[in-house]
Design a protein around this motif. Structure first.
Motif, mmCIF file in Angstrom:
data_model
loop_
_atom_site.group_PDB
_atom_site.id
_atom_site.type_symbol
_atom_site.label_atom_id
_atom_site.label_comp_id
_atom_site.label_asym_id
_atom_site.label_seq_id
_atom_site.Cartn_x
_atom_site.Cartn_y
_atom_site.Cartn_z
ATOM 1 N N ILE A 218 -15.201 8.898 -12.001
ATOM 2 C CA ILE A 218 -14.939 10.343 -11.987
ATOM 3 C C ILE A 218 -16.017 11.072 -12.778
ATOM 4 C CG2 ILE A 218 -13.416 12.112 -12.990
ATOM 5 C CD1 ILE A 218 -12.336 11.261 -10.386
ATOM 6 N N LEU A 330 -14.801 12.426 -5.013
ATOM 7 C CA LEU A 330 -13.879 12.550 -6.142
ATOM 8 C C LEU A 330 -12.475 12.112 -5.751
ATOM 9 C CD1 LEU A 330 -15.042 15.939 -7.704
ATOM 10 C CD2 LEU A 330 -14.980 13.731 -8.887
ATOM 11 N N ASN A 345 -13.887 19.126 -8.130
ATOM 12 C CA ASN A 345 -15.155 19.410 -7.467
ATOM 13 C C ASN A 345 -15.633 20.816 -7.769
ATOM 14 O OD1 ASN A 345 -17.352 18.938 -5.628
ATOM 15 N ND2 ASN A 345 -16.275 20.205 -4.150
#
Length: 412
Positions: A218, A330, A345
């Motif tokens: 992440i 993501l 995002n």
């Protein structure tokens, strides 16, 4: 969603995309009317040091972006359990209020505060809308669902931002924000009428959503997206001066330059959604170096009108493709925390917005000229690629990096 006719699905997707259109307008219209903002809210500085005034007015762009960065994870994590249509409706109303406050701001400082507040719902809206769109599109089409929601943002750059920029140049920048507020109000009505009810995640907890931050992938994907998008915004934030001062075109050509960027973004968004459905990581690795090259072309070719428009089209195309690619990546690495991942995002996008505007403005204020933000953009996009390559290499070498980082279990 089962039981919905194709026509109802299309109408629901259009309502979600209308919100994206309004967000694109409120986020990007400042780039087109930045000289007008500087002239009104920084009059003394604008008369004595116009380049410094433009650079300082860029803080308005950064303030909105900071609001997105703060609001996206906070609202998404806290609201994951809420019914999604009601949440989207509330976010559209919050956008309306924040944009009205921007239009009414009496001073530079209050304008900055209003833009920060207006940015808070941004990431959560796109995150929740992307999840709803994915459900509407059905299995195997998540990237295209994300791209459909983002299409509103990209189309805003073709039609909305140039048109609203023209209105702002003719009647004042405050009129631009009044028009945007009206679009947000229309979005709220469309969501209430057209988007089907969709429950939130009943098992979601704040701890579970925050657990996404224990995943190394992440952080690497966020870094790649945030820094990479910064390359685009270094160019976009100062496209007005690039058009008028470097290319030597009149202010009337600025809406066409913005529309060219928007056309590129719209086409790129469709291509990026399809590319992401065939491998989000591969898409990111293709698009970030392409963005660096496109920024270099802007710096080299913007002396000539054809070169300016062609290079801006390429920058918009690559950035438009990167949006759904990074968002899908993501969601791929987020595990159960899909609500927060879908919103993150836009934190990355707007960290890039804030960083790109600030670095581009610093280069201009340092006397490096109005092509300098494009060179800054190329360097920043290349740095974003570096983080993407680290993510790819780590995933190939250690597939367990897709799981939480050892010792950081926030769910406990």
């Amino acid at each position: 969603m089962p039981g919905l006719s194709p026509a109802r699905v299309r109408l629901a997707l259009l309502a979600l995309a209308l919100g994206g259109f309004a967000i694109g307008a409120t986020e990007f219209v400042a780039m087109g009317v930045l000289p007008e903002i500087a002239a009104e809210v920084l009059p003394a500085l604008n008369r004595s040091q116009p380049e410094e005034a433009i650079a300082r007015a860029g803080i308005v762009i950064s303030a909105y972006a900071l609001g997105v960065v703060v609001g996206a994870p906070t609202i998404a994590a806290l609201a994951a359990k809420l019914p999604r249509r009601g949440l989207l409706l509330g976010l559209a109303i919050a956008f309306t209020v924040g944009t009205v406050l921007s239009a009414a701001a009496p001073t530079f400082e209050t304008l900055i505060a209003a833009r920060f507040l207006a940015g808070l719902p941004h990431g959560a809206y796109f995150g929740i809308a992307s999840l709803v769109a994915g459900q509407l599109m059905g299995p195997g089409k998540r990237g295209r669902g994300v791209a459909f929601v983002l299409s509103g943002l990209t189309i805003a750059n073709v039609v909305g931002v140039p048109a609203i920029t023209f209105l702002g140049q003719q009647f004042g920048w405050r009129v631009s924000y009044i028009v945007v507020a009206a679009i947000f109000a229309l979005t709220a009505v469309a969501i209430a009428v057209l988007v089907p009810g969709s429950p939130g995640d009943p098992t979601a907890t704040l701890r579970r959503e925050l657990k996404v931050f224990t995943r190394s992938q992440i952080w690497l994907t966020l870094a790649a997206g945030a820094i990479g998008f910064g390359g685009f915004f270094a160019v976009y934030s100062y496209v007005t001066k690039l058009t008028t001062e470097v290319t030597g075109l009149g202010a009337g050509f600025v809406p066409f330059a913005l529309a060219t960027l928007g056309i590129g973004m719209t086409i790129g968004n469709v291509a990026g959604g399809r590319l992401a459905d065939h491998g989000a990581m591969r898409a990111v690795l293709i698009l970030l170096p392409s963005l660096a090259v496109a920024c270099v072309l802007v710096a080299l070719l913007s002396l000539w009108p054809v070169g300016l428009f062609v290079s801006l089209l390429l920058v918009g195309f690559v950035c438009g493709g990167a949006g759904p690619a990074v968002q899908t990546r993501l969601m791929d690495v987020a595990g159960e925390a899909q609500t927060l991942a879908a919103a993150l995002n836009h934190s990355a996008l707007n960290i890039g917005n804030s960083m790109g505007a600030a670095l581009g403005g610093a280069a201009i204020a340092a006397g490096l000229g109005y092509t300098s933000p494009a060179w800054v953009g190329a360097i920043v996009a290349a740095l974003g690629l570096l983080f993407a390559l680290i993510s790819f290499a780590l995933e190939r070498a250690r597939p367990d990096t897709m799981t939480p980082i050892a010792g950081l279990n926030l769910a406990e």
